[in-house]
Enzyme design. Structure first.
Site, PDB file in Angstrom:
ATOM      1  N   ASP A  24       0.859  -1.257  -0.197  1.00 31.76           N
ATOM      2  CA  ASP A  24       0.064  -0.070  -0.132  1.00 31.76           C
ATOM      3  C   ASP A  24       0.717   1.377  -0.025  1.00 31.76           C
ATOM      4  OD1 ASP A  24      -1.695  -2.021   0.232  1.00 31.76           O
ATOM      5  OD2 ASP A  24      -2.646  -1.205   2.043  1.00 31.76           O
ATOM      6  N   LYS A 129      -6.862  -5.015  -2.835  1.00 27.01           N
ATOM      7  CA  LYS A 129      -7.575  -5.336  -1.735  1.00 27.01           C
ATOM      8  C   LYS A 129      -8.550  -4.387  -1.111  1.00 27.01           C
ATOM      9  CE  LYS A 129      -3.465  -4.340   1.215  1.00 27.01           C
ATOM     10  NZ  LYS A 129      -4.437  -3.598   2.334  1.00 27.01           N
ATOM     11  N   CYS A 162      -1.963  -2.149   7.887  1.00 22.56           N
ATOM     12  CA  CYS A 162      -1.892  -2.949   6.676  1.00 22.56           C
ATOM     13  C   CYS A 162      -0.734  -4.082   6.560  1.00 22.56           C
ATOM     14  CB  CYS A 162      -2.105  -2.394   5.396  1.00 22.56           C
ATOM     15  SG  CYS A 162      -3.870  -1.533   5.490  1.00 22.56           S
TER      16      CYS A 162
HETATM   17  N1  TIU Z   1      -2.818   0.361   4.258  1.00 19.00           N
HETATM   18  C1  TIU Z   1      -3.160   0.698   5.503  1.00 19.00           C
HETATM   19  O1  TIU Z   1      -2.360   0.599   6.425  1.00 19.00           O
HETATM   20  N2  TIU Z   1      -4.367   1.368   5.574  1.00 19.00           N
HETATM   21  C2  TIU Z   1      -4.746   2.038   6.685  1.00 19.00           C
HETATM   22  O2  TIU Z   1      -5.826   2.442   6.683  1.00 19.00           O
HETATM   23  N3  TIU Z   1      -3.861   2.512   7.549  1.00 19.00           N
HETATM   24  C3  TIU Z   1      -3.996   3.289   8.498  1.00 19.00           C
HETATM   25  O3  TIU Z   1      -3.004   3.655   9.132  1.00 19.00           O
HETATM   26  N4  TIU Z   1      -5.285   4.129   8.764  1.00 19.00           N
END
Ligand code: TIU
Length: 233
Positions: A24, A129, A162
């Site tokens: 991500d 995802k 994530c």
């Molecule tokens: N990719 C991921 O970690 N999604 C999140 O929403 N992370 C947060 O820390 N909010």
């Protein structure tokens, strides 16, 4: 086999059965104006993970390791967005709303895509995802198992959301995971520390933790190209 120093003990991998997993690295999380900021976060905390993650990515490519990327996001019609996720946090701007980088966390928008520094190249699958974990409602496991992958090196954001969710999912599916500490980032310094501590506690209950320097030194022993790529990044 390649062995490098990690906690709670050395991590050993076969270059043929290891994958670099880039979680991500999307504009929505690392830049202002995206989903991360909409939740009240200071996105600047995540930027320091990018240079080491870029070095690791370039070295892994040069060494011929399998690389896979993930993105968190939703269909344009939001049909895969749970109401709970939409409403959570009572934000001023919601998933699917128009922001400075396009619709928040919607596939196809500029903000949803991966930042230039670590952008995927041909041959590196991108797994889209809908949740925090890389394995939930995706073909991640199928892609990895089809290639005979058994061990995962993790970079990405955010560490306790994530990345950690994906490491936990990978653990239950029988993979060995090693997280490269400096190639991950959290909006909360205390969570960065705690998330990594949880992974490596109890003899590596979920996996291992190391860093880009120790991993890259080990990769250089099997690939002079990897060493050159890491220093040029
Ligand atoms: N990719 C991921 O970690 N999604 C999140 O929403 N992370 C947060 O820390 N909010």
């Amino acid at each position: 086999m390649v062995t490098f120093d990690a906690e709670p003990y050395d991590f050993t991998f076969d270059p043929k059965t290891v994958a670099l997993v880039m979680i991500d690295f999307q504009r929505d999380f690392v830049y202002p104006g995206g989903f991360g900021e909409s939740l009240g976060n200071d996105t600047s905390f995540l930027l320091k993970a990018l240079p080491p993650a870029e070095r690791v990515l370039k070295a892994c490519r040069a060494a011929g390791l399998f690389v896979i990327h993930t993105r968190e996001g939703h269909r344009a019609d939001l049909s895969d967005l749970p109401v709970a996720k939409y409403e959570r946090g009572n934000p001023k701007i919601h998933i699917g709303d128009e922001g400075p980088m396009g619709r928040l966390l919607v596939r196809g928008s500029y903000g949803h895509d991966i930042v230039d520094e670590v952008y995927p190249i041909a041959g590196e699958p991108i797994v889209d995802k809908p949740g925090k974990g890389a394995f939930y409602a995706t073909d991640m496991d199928t892609i990895l198992k089809t290639r005979g992958i058994r061990q995962l090196i993790f970079c990405g954001v955010t560490t306790e959301v994530c990345v950690q969710t994906s490491v936990r999912e990978a653990n239950d599916r029988g993979y060995d995971s090693c997280v490269l500490e400096d190639c991950t980032g959290s909006y909360f310094p205390e969570f960065q520390k705690a998330a990594l501590a949880m992974i490596k506690a109890q003899g590596g209950i979920f996996g291992w933790v190391s860093d880009s320097k120790r991993f890259l030194e080990a990769l250089a022993t099997i690939s002079p190209d990897a060493a050159a790529a890491a220093t040029s990044a």
